[in-house]
Design a protein around this motif. Structure first.
Motif, PDB file in Angstrom:
ATOM      1  N   HIS A   1      -0.635  -2.984  -4.228  1.00 16.78           N
ATOM      2  CA  HIS A   1      -1.174  -2.319  -5.413  1.00 16.78           C
ATOM      3  C   HIS A   1      -2.703  -2.266  -5.383  1.00 16.78           C
ATOM      4  O   HIS A   1      -3.334  -1.927  -6.384  1.00 16.78           O
ATOM      5  CB  HIS A   1      -0.695  -3.015  -6.686  1.00 16.78           C
ATOM      6  CG  HIS A   1       0.714  -2.655  -7.066  1.00 16.78           C
ATOM      7  ND1 HIS A   1       1.810  -3.337  -6.605  1.00 16.78           N
ATOM      8  CD2 HIS A   1       1.200  -1.651  -7.851  1.00 16.78           C
ATOM      9  CE1 HIS A   1       2.912  -2.790  -7.098  1.00 16.78           C
ATOM     10  NE2 HIS A   1       2.573  -1.766  -7.854  1.00 16.78           N
TER      11      HIS A   1
ATOM     12  N   ASP B   1       8.473  -0.717 -13.210  1.00 16.14           N
ATOM     13  CA  ASP B   1       7.970  -1.761 -12.316  1.00 16.14           C
ATOM     14  C   ASP B   1       8.797  -3.037 -12.378  1.00 16.14           C
ATOM     15  O   ASP B   1       8.607  -3.939 -11.543  1.00 16.14           O
ATOM     16  CB  ASP B   1       6.515  -2.083 -12.645  1.00 16.14           C
ATOM     17  CG  ASP B   1       5.562  -0.970 -12.230  1.00 16.14           C
ATOM     18  OD1 ASP B   1       5.811  -0.356 -11.177  1.00 16.14           O
ATOM     19  OD2 ASP B   1       4.586  -0.701 -12.959  1.00 16.14           O
TER      20      ASP B   1
ATOM     21  N   ALA C   1       1.358  -4.650 -10.212  1.00  9.65           N
ATOM     22  CA  ALA C   1       1.442  -3.511 -11.126  1.00  9.65           C
ATOM     23  C   ALA C   1       0.685  -3.775 -12.422  1.00  9.65           C
ATOM     24  O   ALA C   1       0.116  -2.862 -13.026  1.00  9.65           O
ATOM     25  CB  ALA C   1       2.905  -3.192 -11.427  1.00  9.65           C
TER      26      ALA C   1
ATOM     27  N   LYS D   1       6.627  -1.443  -0.923  1.00 12.26           N
ATOM     28  CA  LYS D   1       7.086  -1.495  -2.313  1.00 12.26           C
ATOM     29  C   LYS D   1       8.597  -1.347  -2.391  1.00 12.26           C
ATOM     30  O   LYS D   1       9.276  -2.098  -3.121  1.00 12.26           O
ATOM     31  CB  LYS D   1       6.406  -0.394  -3.132  1.00 12.26           C
ATOM     32  CG  LYS D   1       4.926  -0.623  -3.386  1.00 12.26           C
ATOM     33  CD  LYS D   1       4.325   0.548  -4.134  1.00 12.26           C
ATOM     34  CE  LYS D   1       2.831   0.354  -4.373  1.00 12.26           C
ATOM     35  NZ  LYS D   1       2.224   1.519  -5.070  1.00 12.26           N
TER      36      LYS D   1
END
Length: 479
Positions: free
Chosen positions: A86, A317, A385, A469
């Motif tokens: 991220h 998320d 996130a 991810k």
């Protein structure tokens, strides 16, 4: 993802974190994890990996300046990688222990390759358990500093012992940061050298200082702050006390709001009803003069105070969160709903709205601020996130895009005293970088468009980030 001893990023638009200016068609050469040259038309050494990043905006890597990836259980390696993909290339670990400090000092504290840099770490949190007397407080601080703590962190302690800890830490040349005990003289703590206040102090904290009824609220808040511990620590009681304090700290980590009693909520309501922006501005001026930084962690404040917001369980998320953790988080929501009625929940929501006002006023006054999330373990806060959630909330509060970029990068370096190695895209700085699809100075939303990460000279492409991810999410699906 692959690493080479040399990497050339070809034709980037380098964004200055000092003034927001742009240097288009600029090459950045990295060797052995360090930026060695920045300019147009650079010639890479033999064997270097060259990546054409035309049309991309290059900035220093992001820093989560309030995080807990170490020491809270779970898959630490996965958490660290989730932060990295991220765009987080560095973090300030906000809880520690003596074993972690000793392992770091001996070189035995090792991390996976796909991991942000550990920028700073304390020893054990200062609580009423290890700061029962002035003498024990000073000894606790000395032991942590001797083990290599970069700072000491105040958590659940009394205002008297806070000042004892502050005095000893500063005597030893180590900053004190963290929460503010109930009823504490915040301006005194700031004036005497508190380096950073986290979550606006936690609890009433700074909000009480923004009230026209501050003194009465602070007097009331200072009452009942004592944890009833035995004065004599008998051997057979030690384990019981430790377990009790451990349970309290776990509840604080999950959602500190759930620990509020009716009288606590009444004080928050009193502070909300008497909030005064002019007092907030005067307070900000003191923080500027004292050099006291703030890490608002608005996402942590939001998920705690609006715990039952239906938007949280719908967050995509959450695919990165294990089912066991989600069960714990849903349990915190059930407690929140059962314990607090509509009026009390409205009080929490109102206090959170004023935190946006405090951020805006602090920013306008020039208070040093950093971006932090309080992950991992906090209800509805997803590591990695959550930093992007925090960006959105700070922008909503009125922080301009360039200021946000600075908070993520150069401000972190200024706070740590490491501007010679991080915070800008210049020769001599660590090769911890983020590539963005659009101009971050134009719009804060563009800070989310991470299309490449360089960590210690290793380049992670957009495809690499997406694959990681998906892999991390798939692993959580079977936990």
């Amino acid at each position: 993802m692959s690493a080479t001893s040399a990497l050339l990023l070809r034709s980037a638009t380098v964004v200055s974190t000092r003034d927001g200016s742009h240097s288009p068609a600029t090459d950045v050469l990295v060797q052995d994890g360090v930026i060695t040259a920045v300019g147009p038309g650079l010639t890479p050494p033999d064997g270097a990996r060259t990546v054409d990043v035309t049309g991309r905006y290059l900035v220093p890597g992001y820093n989560d300046m309030h995080a807990h990836p170490l020491g809270r259980g779970g898959d630490v390696a996965a958490t660290l990688e989730l932060m990295l993909v991220h765009g987080i290339t560095g973090y300030r670990q906000m809880s520690g222990d003596l074993d972690l400090l000793k392992a770091r000092a001996s070189g035995d504290l090792r991390f996976p390759a796909a991991s942000p840099a550990l920028l700073a770490m304390p020893g054990p949190l200062l609580t009423m358990l290890n700061t029962a007397t002035p003498e024990e407080t000073a000894r606790t601080v000395r032991d942590q500093v001797a083990a290599g703590a970069d700072f000491v962190k105040s958590a659940a302690m009394t205002k008297e012992r806070f000042f004892d800890a502050q005095a000893e830490a500063l005597r030893l040349g180590v900053p004190i940061v963290g929460h503010l005990p109930g009823g504490i003289d915040v301006l005194r703590a700031s004036r005497l050298g508190m380096k950073s206040i986290e979550h606006f102090g936690s609890g009433l904290g700074v909000l009480a200082c923004c009230s026209t009824d501050e003194h009465a609220i602070q007097r009331a808040a200072g009452q009942g702050q004592r944890l009833k511990l035995p004065k004599i620590r008998l051997p057979f009681l030690g384990g019981v006390v430790d377990r009790v304090m451990g349970a309290v700290m776990r509840r604080i980590v999950l959602n500190p709001v759930n620990l509020n009693k009716p009288e606590d909520v009444a004080l928050v309501d009193r502070a909300v009803r008497t909030y005064d922006e002019e007092r907030t501005r005067e307070l900000a001026e003191h923080f500027v003069a004292d050099g006291t930084w703030h890490v608002p962690t608005l996402i942590r404040q939001r998920t705690s105070k609006l715990c039952d917001d239906p938007a949280f369980p719908a967050d995509p998320d959450l695919r990165y969160i294990s089912r066991a953790t989600l069960k714990t988080w849903n349990g915190a929501v059930a407690t929140f709903r059962k314990k607090f009625g509509p009026e009390q929940r409205a009080t929490f929501a109102a206090s959170h709205r004023y935190e946006y006002d405090m951020v805006r006023v602090f920013d306008e006054a020039g208070v040093g601020m950093l971006v932090g999330t309080d992950s991992s373990g906090a209800v509805w806060v997803v590591p990695g996130a959550a930093l992007h959630d925090e960006i959105d909330l700070l922008a909503e509060a009125g922080v301009p895009p360039l200021r946000l970029l600075r908070m993520l990068t150069l401000s972190a370096a200024e706070f740590l005293g490491t501007t010679d190695s991080m915070g800008t895209v210049e020769p001599g700085r660590n090769a911890d970088l983020v590539l963005l699809a659009a101009d971050p100075v134009e719009d804060a939303a563009h800070l989310h468009g991470v299309v490449g990460v360089v960590r210690a000279g290793t380049y992670h492409s957009e495809r690499d980030l997406t694959a990681a991810k998906d892999r991390l999410a798939a692993a959580r699906a079977v936990d």
